[in-house]
Design a protein around this motif. Structure first.
Motif, PDB file in Angstrom:
ATOM      1  N   PHE A 198       0.804  -1.216   0.000  1.00 32.32           N
ATOM      2  CA  PHE A 198       0.000   0.000   0.000  1.00 32.32           C
ATOM      3  C   PHE A 198       0.842   1.273   0.000  1.00 32.32           C
ATOM      4  O   PHE A 198       0.302   2.364   0.129  1.00 32.32           O
ATOM      5  N   GLY A 199       2.169   1.157  -0.160  1.00 29.59           N
ATOM      6  CA  GLY A 199       3.036   2.289   0.091  1.00 29.59           C
ATOM      7  C   GLY A 199       3.204   3.269  -1.054  1.00 29.59           C
ATOM      8  O   GLY A 199       3.821   4.315  -0.883  1.00 29.59           O
ATOM      9  N   SER A 200       2.732   2.941  -2.227  1.00 31.64           N
ATOM     10  CA  SER A 200       2.903   3.862  -3.341  1.00 31.64           C
ATOM     11  C   SER A 200       1.765   3.641  -4.324  1.00 31.64           C
ATOM     12  O   SER A 200       1.004   2.680  -4.197  1.00 31.64           O
ATOM     13  N   LEU A 201       1.653   4.501  -5.298  1.00 31.85           N
ATOM     14  CA  LEU A 201       0.603   4.342  -6.296  1.00 31.85           C
ATOM     15  C   LEU A 201       0.772   3.003  -7.012  1.00 31.85           C
ATOM     16  O   LEU A 201      -0.185   2.251  -7.210  1.00 31.85           O
ATOM     17  N   ASN A 202       2.020   2.689  -7.335  1.00 31.08           N
ATOM     18  CA  ASN A 202       2.280   1.425  -8.009  1.00 31.08           C
ATOM     19  C   ASN A 202       1.910   0.254  -7.112  1.00 31.08           C
ATOM     20  O   ASN A 202       1.334  -0.739  -7.566  1.00 31.08           O
ATOM     21  N   ALA A 203       2.192   0.384  -5.813  1.00 31.98           N
ATOM     22  CA  ALA A 203       1.868  -0.696  -4.882  1.00 31.98           C
ATOM     23  C   ALA A 203       0.361  -0.914  -4.831  1.00 31.98           C
ATOM     24  O   ALA A 203      -0.122  -2.042  -4.897  1.00 31.98           O
ATOM     25  N   VAL A 204      -0.379   0.185  -4.708  1.00 35.97           N
ATOM     26  CA  VAL A 204      -1.835   0.069  -4.651  1.00 35.97           C
ATOM     27  C   VAL A 204      -2.354  -0.529  -5.954  1.00 35.97           C
ATOM     28  O   VAL A 204      -3.228  -1.402  -5.954  1.00 35.97           O
ATOM     29  N   SER A 205      -1.783  -0.075  -7.049  1.00 39.25           N
ATOM     30  CA  SER A 205      -2.208  -0.608  -8.344  1.00 39.25           C
ATOM     31  C   SER A 205      -1.963  -2.106  -8.418  1.00 39.25           C
ATOM     32  O   SER A 205      -2.815  -2.873  -8.860  1.00 39.25           O
ATOM     33  N   GLU A 206      -0.784  -2.541  -7.955  1.00 35.70           N
ATOM     34  CA  GLU A 206      -0.465  -3.976  -7.980  1.00 35.70           C
ATOM     35  C   GLU A 206      -1.390  -4.759  -7.056  1.00 35.70           C
ATOM     36  O   GLU A 206      -1.853  -5.848  -7.391  1.00 35.70           O
ATOM     37  N   THR A 207      -1.642  -4.197  -5.877  1.00 39.08           N
ATOM     38  CA  THR A 207      -2.513  -4.871  -4.912  1.00 39.08           C
ATOM     39  C   THR A 207      -3.902  -5.080  -5.498  1.00 39.08           C
ATOM     40  O   THR A 207      -4.461  -6.179  -5.451  1.00 39.08           O
ATOM     41  N   LEU A 208      -4.441  -4.019  -6.083  1.00 36.65           N
ATOM     42  CA  LEU A 208      -5.794  -4.133  -6.647  1.00 36.65           C
ATOM     43  C   LEU A 208      -5.801  -5.076  -7.846  1.00 36.65           C
ATOM     44  O   LEU A 208      -6.730  -5.864  -8.024  1.00 36.65           O
ATOM     45  N   THR A 209      -4.740  -4.991  -8.654  1.00 38.55           N
ATOM     46  CA  THR A 209      -4.677  -5.878  -9.811  1.00 38.55           C
ATOM     47  C   THR A 209      -4.698  -7.331  -9.375  1.00 38.55           C
ATOM     48  O   THR A 209      -5.364  -8.172  -9.981  1.00 38.55           O
ATOM     49  N   ALA A 210      -3.970  -7.627  -8.300  1.00 38.28           N
ATOM     50  CA  ALA A 210      -3.953  -9.004  -7.813  1.00 38.28           C
ATOM     51  C   ALA A 210      -5.269  -9.370  -7.148  1.00 38.28           C
ATOM     52  O   ALA A 210      -5.659 -10.534  -7.123  1.00 38.28           O
ATOM     53  N   ALA A 211      -5.969  -8.362  -6.607  1.00 39.55           N
ATOM     54  CA  ALA A 211      -7.216  -8.645  -5.880  1.00 39.55           C
ATOM     55  C   ALA A 211      -8.360  -8.974  -6.835  1.00 39.55           C
ATOM     56  O   ALA A 211      -9.241  -9.772  -6.499  1.00 39.55           O
ATOM     57  N   ILE A 212      -8.345  -8.372  -8.033  1.00 42.45           N
ATOM     58  CA  ILE A 212      -9.498  -8.504  -8.937  1.00 42.45           C
ATOM     59  C   ILE A 212      -9.903  -9.967  -9.175  1.00 42.45           C
ATOM     60  O   ILE A 212     -11.055 -10.331  -8.912  1.00 42.45           O
ATOM     61  N   PRO A 213      -8.990 -10.822  -9.646  1.00 44.29           N
ATOM     62  CA  PRO A 213      -9.454 -12.182  -9.923  1.00 44.29           C
ATOM     63  C   PRO A 213      -9.844 -12.967  -8.678  1.00 44.29           C
ATOM     64  O   PRO A 213     -10.805 -13.735  -8.730  1.00 44.29           O
ATOM     65  N   VAL A 214      -9.117 -12.800  -7.566  1.00 43.74           N
ATOM     66  CA  VAL A 214      -9.480 -13.592  -6.385  1.00 43.74           C
ATOM     67  C   VAL A 214     -10.806 -13.127  -5.798  1.00 43.74           C
ATOM     68  O   VAL A 214     -11.573 -13.935  -5.280  1.00 43.74           O
ATOM     69  N   VAL A 215     -11.094 -11.834  -5.890  1.00 44.53           N
ATOM     70  CA  VAL A 215     -12.392 -11.365  -5.389  1.00 44.53           C
ATOM     71  C   VAL A 215     -13.508 -11.916  -6.266  1.00 44.53           C
ATOM     72  O   VAL A 215     -14.498 -12.466  -5.771  1.00 44.53           O
ATOM     73  N   LEU A 216     -13.343 -11.827  -7.587  1.00 42.58           N
ATOM     74  CA  LEU A 216     -14.395 -12.315  -8.488  1.00 42.58           C
ATOM     75  C   LEU A 216     -14.659 -13.796  -8.246  1.00 42.58           C
ATOM     76  O   LEU A 216     -15.802 -14.215  -8.050  1.00 42.58           O
ATOM     77  N   ALA A 217     -13.594 -14.586  -8.246  1.00 41.29           N
ATOM     78  CA  ALA A 217     -13.786 -16.025  -8.027  1.00 41.29           C
ATOM     79  C   ALA A 217     -14.273 -16.287  -6.610  1.00 41.29           C
ATOM     80  O   ALA A 217     -15.121 -17.153  -6.379  1.00 41.29           O
ATOM     81  N   GLY A 218     -13.759 -15.515  -5.645  1.00 44.84           N
ATOM     82  CA  GLY A 218     -14.170 -15.688  -4.255  1.00 44.84           C
ATOM     83  C   GLY A 218     -15.657 -15.399  -4.054  1.00 44.84           C
ATOM     84  O   GLY A 218     -16.324 -16.066  -3.269  1.00 44.84           O
ATOM     85  N   LEU A 219     -16.184 -14.427  -4.777  1.00 46.59           N
ATOM     86  CA  LEU A 219     -17.620 -14.132  -4.696  1.00 46.59           C
ATOM     87  C   LEU A 219     -18.425 -15.359  -5.099  1.00 46.59           C
ATOM     88  O   LEU A 219     -19.415 -15.717  -4.464  1.00 46.59           O
ATOM     89  N   GLY A 220     -17.976 -16.013  -6.171  1.00 44.38           N
ATOM     90  CA  GLY A 220     -18.679 -17.214  -6.631  1.00 44.38           C
ATOM     91  C   GLY A 220     -18.621 -18.316  -5.595  1.00 44.38           C
ATOM     92  O   GLY A 220     -19.628 -18.954  -5.283  1.00 44.38           O
ATOM     93  N   LEU A 221     -17.423 -18.509  -5.028  1.00 43.40           N
ATOM     94  CA  LEU A 221     -17.276 -19.575  -4.037  1.00 43.40           C
ATOM     95  C   LEU A 221     -18.106 -19.267  -2.806  1.00 43.40           C
ATOM     96  O   LEU A 221     -18.766 -20.137  -2.254  1.00 43.40           O
ATOM     97  N   GLY A 222     -18.084 -17.999  -2.369  1.00 39.73           N
ATOM     98  CA  GLY A 222     -18.868 -17.610  -1.202  1.00 39.73           C
ATOM     99  C   GLY A 222     -20.348 -17.863  -1.428  1.00 39.73           C
ATOM    100  O   GLY A 222     -21.048 -18.368  -0.554  1.00 39.73           O
ATOM    101  N   LEU A 223     -20.802 -17.536  -2.637  1.00 41.65           N
ATOM    102  CA  LEU A 223     -22.206 -17.784  -2.966  1.00 41.65           C
ATOM    103  C   LEU A 223     -22.503 -19.277  -2.888  1.00 41.65           C
ATOM    104  O   LEU A 223     -23.535 -19.700  -2.365  1.00 41.65           O
TER     105      LEU A 223
END
Lengths: 507, 338, 377
Positions: C67-92
């Motif tokens: 979370f320490g820089s714009l690039n860090a936040v960008s990388e964090t969110l980029t990595a979060a996108i697929p796991v959140v999408l798939a995780g939503l399905g699994l949670g459902l």
């Protein structure tokens, strides 16, 4: 051995579960403990078994005060519990279950099952329990399983036996046998605490009665000098009418017709054998019978949970043999299931969600895709008030309600709609007196509004009190029919038919 | 926690300023398989370590755990602290190209990839491993008692199949010289088809593939799949060197995997350490230029490792023939090919 | 009478304060689990001979990289996108009582379909091709998951087994497809697909600041799906049936909910979301398919769904946490030279502690309300 509770108080936060309770349990006596659900019976038992320690007061055994620190202390002191829900390992034998946890062992921790069997047999003979020590638990009927539970506490040398709602799972015949065992234990000098909310049972078997209400002992008496009405009034705190007041039935057209319905169960046994019957508008038909004679399957076939192998089911003249549960429901069939926990409600859903469990899709509660929750909440609140479901909020979990209130919630859901046919299976099982009265009243009201009502119950009193016509089921067949207008049906004849006597009159 | 992270922060600051003083830093992104794969990645990393020792530079690495990590790993080295970024592996070609184009002032060098056209800030390092493998094939054909040798690869990509090509051609050359008919299992250079584990990680696969080849009669096997080959070596150790010998690839396996030194006939050397070291040196002294370097037998970029345990077992005439073949490849009189 | 009844009804409708228990389960336990996992990670580093200073530097790098820089936040969110999408399905799926292990395979199938569709229709304009490609990814993921659903509904085959097997099959389908001439990249003999045309790609959001920022429009897809799944579960009719079937299948059957259809629909919805995760990954990050391009996302998503307690908002935050660990983990390796494997250990520990809330309560007894032994009777 005598046990005494003196001024025992137990609180859970603001709730006082037991309030300065004084109770005396004597050897060679059956103490009946009567109370509605939530009156504090279970708390008291858990104090006696050592699971809870009292906030105030003391426990005395043979006059000496004792201190219980944990659940093992009760049985160590000779106080044994037989729970309503059995705690048995189904794939173990009787002997293995009895010795579980206190196994007789030889050298190198060798499990001495031979000795275990001999010990079990000795207790068996002493009290006439007649339990086969080498049978697997899962192969035994419920009544025998219960005796295994009793064996367990006797094996652990209990002198005081606490029986929690022991008859809830038994058939009428099994209840009589069970009472025989209770008396045998008493005559052998054991102290028995018999906990129930069934009035006639306590009058039959108890030597002395204590009534518990809202955590307090509100009455004590001799069963010979008390009747059901007096006990019920003590228990509920107001006069209770047992006789369901109802006018004679005014039967109309056929609502439900079964013709030649037969079904083979999953286990390959004949569950329903050529059942033909009718329920008309404006009448209550009761199905009497010992549990396990096809009543469950009959209800499943009528409500659409299973399909019959042969025969036809008609509802309002329409053939619904293959219609879905939902289609039947939408056509006006209400179903109060026999086991509300297993199939009637979702414990983790709110009361509001439970109230629309089978009508959420109705245009009254939802649009094309989404549910109109404000509407659902409002309706649920109305149902709660209407059916006296006691809860502070409709947003509470359904599972947090007491048994009686849960059942009222289920009944409210089923009856507060436009109905034409009500199928009520064990509508008052595990429900206290006050709620029973109300549920009965509502079923009669449904009849008076022109519904056909079918009641399946293992309580013959309930069938006798509610029904206009009584059908008796035995081994999947309807073996007898009785007219019960004005309660005139012959109780003995019904009992005989339930037992399979072939002389049952087809009146 | 908080206290510790303060210590850590201070330490990081100190370390950070030291790095700044040292100025030159070489960074490396490994391929899957890990920095300690006793072969490919490890040899490339040795180039950085050698440079650290020789020039006093700083070196860092990032391991890729999956192909999807390439871009992310390159990205996290983009903070400007790396003077040169070395990417190891053909599969990183696209990611390296993208990073190089996005960061034109950053110097890159990639092992096993040749860009056409070349990119000004990327130095590609490729190797004529088929030349060295040709020697290995010739040796294997000469040493095989069963008349069957085998090979298998990690992925069907040029840097892997170059080994297998050379190996087959070397065997063929031996056959034509001696009138023998030693056969090679596992690779058909004409059809470009053969045995592949489709990973560079599973030692189990290495054992299973070598077992299959052994069952088909091969007594010498050359696995071209990074650490996968360690599984093959373990199998050979169990069977004994008489039954199965292994030819290592990339590094001298006797040095990186000494536990199994008894069964390595030789290794096909791909001297990534020297080319990586050269790229770093060039970047450090300002002579770095994008383009391509090719490691050959002639410039010692590829070669054959010593025979170690088999020094005495390899006949003197075969050694002499190998020297002749090597000279022939260098002067062009022997063609590495069909 | 009617007036007092109305008052009673109103009283019943007063909203309950969110229970403290619920707050503890949803917020306190996960937070403590993360802290304990980080502490354990420190112990592991100590045990493997990393000195204190390096450990401190590692954690600073972890935070900085996440979370320490714009690039860090960008990388964090980029990595979060697929796991959140798939995780939503699994949670459902979890809510509907289905333990779907198959997100990995559904991601692969969805992603593969997106790539093939994308390069096959590269003449279409962006406004049509990009959304259409995502829909294809979703449908293929849904269809693939529905196989397991149908097997369960029709034959009773347990979805845990069938989805694991379908994962294995999907790896091979991918390997096979990547070797087909119309899929394989020209001039390559290794299994790798052609690239997705620009018109099918999810646009980069921040490349106008710095071309290295990889955050893409999948971010909006992720947020939209969080909202959608929340609505589906808690507002829609079908979601009500999903939840009822998950909590008490018997009661759902008695209430006339078609259990077989619900299983198939819930699996298909879960698979559709996993397929979208695969689509977002190939269209936003990878630009092509290669063997095993899902890289374990489907299994990370299980952890994310558990950590988020199968609640869409919880899954969103859990996914961002995992994305942060991923991005920060790389920084940790760069700055402190600590192995990336440590991040895997920390992630696994978080899941262990989440799965064992009682353990968390036992380790950290303070901060939790003292538990009464249940209510009377």
């Amino acid at each position: 051995m005598d046990v005494e509770l003196r001024g025992v108080t137990k609180r859970f936060g603001p709730v006082v579960a037991n309030d300065k309770v004084n109770l005396v349990i004597r050897g060679g006596e059956v103490l009946g403990l009567l109370g509605e659900n939530g009156a504090g019976k279970s708390t008291m038992m858990n104090i006696l078994s050592g699971l809870y320690s009292p906030d105030e007061g003391e426990i005395l055994i043979d006059g000496k005060p004792v201190q219980f620190e944990g659940p093992g202390d009760g049985i160590a002191a000779g106080i044994g519990m037989v729970h309503q829900h059995f705690m048995l390992v189904p794939v173990f034998t009787v002997a293995e279950n009895v010795v579980l946890g206190v196994e007789p062992t030889g050298k190198f921790d060798y499990l001495d099952l031979k000795r275990a069997r001999a010990q079990v047999r000795a207790i068996n003979d002493q009290y006439g329990l007649e339990v086969p020590p080498d049978e697997l638990i899962e192969d035994l009927p419920v009544g025998i399983q219960q005796r295994v539970e009793i064996l367990k506490v006797l094996f652990r040398k209990a002198d005081v036996l606490i029986l929690d709602e022991p008859t809830a799972v038994l058939t009428p015949q099994e209840v009589q046998d069970f009472f025989g065992i209770v008396r045998a234990l008493r005559d052998a000098g054991k102290a028995i605490v018999f906990i129930t909310h069934k009035l006639h049972e306590i009058l039959e078997v108890a030597d002395r009665i204590n009534v518990l209400r809202q955590g307090r002992i509100v009455g004590e008496g001799d069963p010979k000098q008390l009747n059901e009405e007096q006990l019920a009034e003590m228990m509920v705190g107001r006069p209770v009418t047992f006789a369901v007041s109802k006018s004679p039935a005014q039967p109309g057209e056929d609502r439900l017709t079964l013709t030649g319905v037969s079904m083979i169960s999953d286990r390959g046994e004949t569950a329903l054998d050529n059942v033909t019957m009718t329920v008309r508008s404006g009448e209550v038909v009761g199905i009497a019978g010992v549990q396990g004679n096809g009543q469950t399957e009959l209800v499943e076939v009528i409500t659409g949970l299973t399909r019959p192998g042969r025969g036809k089911v008609k509802f309002d003249g329409q053939d619904i043999t293959r219609a879905s549960v939902r289609a039947r429901h939408m056509a006006g069939m209400a179903h109060i299931p026999e086991d509300r926990h297993k199939s009637g409600m979702v414990d983790n859903f709110t009361i509001a969600e439970n109230m629309v469990l089978n009508s959420y899709y109705d245009s009254e509660f939802s649009g094309p895709l989404s549910i109109d929750w404000p509407k659902v909440h409002e309706t649920a609140a109305r149902y709660c008030v209407e059916f006296d479901v006691r809860t502070p909020s409709v947003f509470l979990r359904g599972g947090s309600l007491s048994g009686g209130n849960q059942q009222k919630m289920v009944v409210a859901r089923e009856l507060e709609r436009q109905t034409r046919l009500v199928i009520a299976s064990q509508p008052t099982r595990g429900v206290d007196v006050g709620a029973i009265e109300y549920i009965h009243e509502r079923l009669i009201r449904a009849r008076d509004e022109g519904d056909g009502v079918l009641i399946v119950s293992s309580e013959l009193d309930e069938i006798m009190g509610l029904s206009d016509r009584i059908l008796v089921m035995f081994e999947g067949r309807i073996v007898a029919e009785f007219d019960n207008t004005g309660g005139k049906a012959d109780r003995n004849a019904i009992g005989l038919a339930m037992a399979g006597a072939t002389t049952g009159a087809m009146a | 926690m908080k206290f510790l992270s303060k210590i850590g922060l201070a330490a990081a600051l100190v370390a950070g300023s030291m790095t700044a003083a040292n100025a030159f830093t070489a960074c490396q992104v490994t391929d899957v398989g890990g920095i300690d794969d006793a072969g490919f990645n490890q040899t490339a990393w040795k180039g950085v370590e050698d440079a650290k020792a020789a020039m006093g530079i700083e070196g860092r690495f990032l391991e890729s755990q999956a192909e999807t990590d390439y871009a992310a790993n390159l990205n996290s080295l983009n903070d400007g602290s790396c003077d040169i970024i070395v990417t190891v592996g053909f599969l990183m070609g696209d990611a390296t190209k993208a990073a190089a184009e996005a960061n034109p002032n950053q110097k890159y060098s990639i092992v096993d990839f040749a860009y056409d056209p070349t990119i000004p800030n990327v130095l590609g390092q490729v190797f004529a491993t088929d030349q060295a493998a040709f020697l290995a094939g010739y040796l294997a054909a000469g040493m095989s008692k069963s008349g069957v040798v085998g090979t298998f690869g990690g992925l069907n990509i040029p840097p892997v199949t170059a080994f297998m090509d050379g190996f087959v051609y070397g065997v063929n050359h031996y056959n034509s010289q001696h009138g023998t008919s030693v056969s090679v299992l596992g690779w058909d250079p004409a059809a470009k088809e053969g045995l592949f584990t489709n990973n560079f990680e599973s030692l189990d696969d290495g054992r299973a593939f070598a077992q299959n080849l052994y069952d088909e009669g091969a007594d010498i096997v050359m696995p071209v799949a990074g650490p996968v080959g360690l599984g093959s070596a373990a199998l050979a150790s169990e069977l004994g060197a008489d039954a199965l010998k292994i030819i290592g690839v990339d590094a001298d396996q006797v040095a990186t995997d000494p536990d199994h030194e008894a069964i390595y006939l030789t290794s096909v050397l791909k001297r990534m350490d020297s080319t990586v070291g050269a790229a770093i040196a060039a970047a450090a002294d300002g002579t770095f230029a994008g383009g391509l370097t090719v490691g050959t037998l002639e410039n010692d970029g590829v070669g054959l490792a010593p025979f170690h345990a088999f020094e005495d077992a390899v006949p003197a005439e075969l050694k002499a023939e190998l020297d002749a073949v090597r000279a022939g490849i260098i002067d062009g009189s022997i063609k590495v090919g069909m | 009478m009617s007036l007092s009844n109305q008052d009673l009804q109103k009283a019943l409708l007063r909203p309950l304060g969110r229970g403290r228990q619920e707050f503890e389960d949803l917020v306190v336990v996960p937070l403590i689990a993360v802290v304990i996992a980080l502490l354990f990670g420190m112990v592991v580093m100590l045990a493997t001979g990393v000195d204190i200073g390096t450990i401190g530097r590692a954690f600073v790098a972890l935070a900085k990289g996440a979370f320490g820089s714009l690039n860090a936040v960008s990388e964090t969110l980029t990595a979060a996108i697929p796991v959140v999408l798939a995780g939503l399905g699994l949670g459902l799926g979890f809510r509907a009582g289905l333990f779907n292990i198959g997100a990995e395979g559904q991601i692969l199938m969805g992603g593969l379909a997106a790539v093939i569709f994308g390069f096959s229709f590269d003449h279409l304009p962006f406004a049509i091709l990009m959304p259409l490609t995502l829909i294809v990814a979703m449908l293929v993921g849904a269809a693939y998951a529905a196989i397991a659903g149908a097997l369960r509904a029709l034959t009773g085959a347990h979805e845990v087994i069938s989805t694991i097997m379908l994962n294995l099959i999907s790896y091979r389908i991918l390997d096979y497809a990547l070797r087909q001439p119309f899929v394989q990249k020209e001039g390559r003999s290794d299994p790798i697909s052609k690239s997705v045309p620009d018109a099918a790609q999810l646009p980069k959001l921040l490349d106008w600041i710095d071309p290295n920022l990889r955050l893409h429009a999948g971010l909006f897809l992720m947020l939209a799906m969080v909202l959608f799944v929340w609505w589906l579960l808690f507002r829609s009719k079908i979601g009500f049936a999903f939840r009822a079937s998950g909590e008490n299948p018997d009661a759902a059957k008695y209430a006339g909910m078609p259990s077989g259809l619900i299983i198939v629909l819930a699996m298909a919805t879960a698979g559709g979301l996993a397929g979208l995760a695969g689509g977002a990954q190939v269209l936003g990050v990878l630009e092509r398919a290669s063997p095993g391009f899902s890289a374990g996302l489907g299994f990370d998503a299980i952890a994310v769904a558990l950590l988020g307690r199968s609640h869409p908002v919880g899954i969103l935050f859990a996914g961002i946490l995992f994305g942060g660990l991923e991005a920060g983990g790389r920084q940790m390796q760069v700055d402190a030279g600590v192995s990336i494997d440590l991040i895997g250990i920390i992630q696994a520990l978080i899941v262990v502690f989440i799965a064992a809330p009682l353990l968390v309560r036992a380790i950290f007894p303070w901060g939790f309300r003292k538990d009464g032994k249940g209510a009377a009777e």
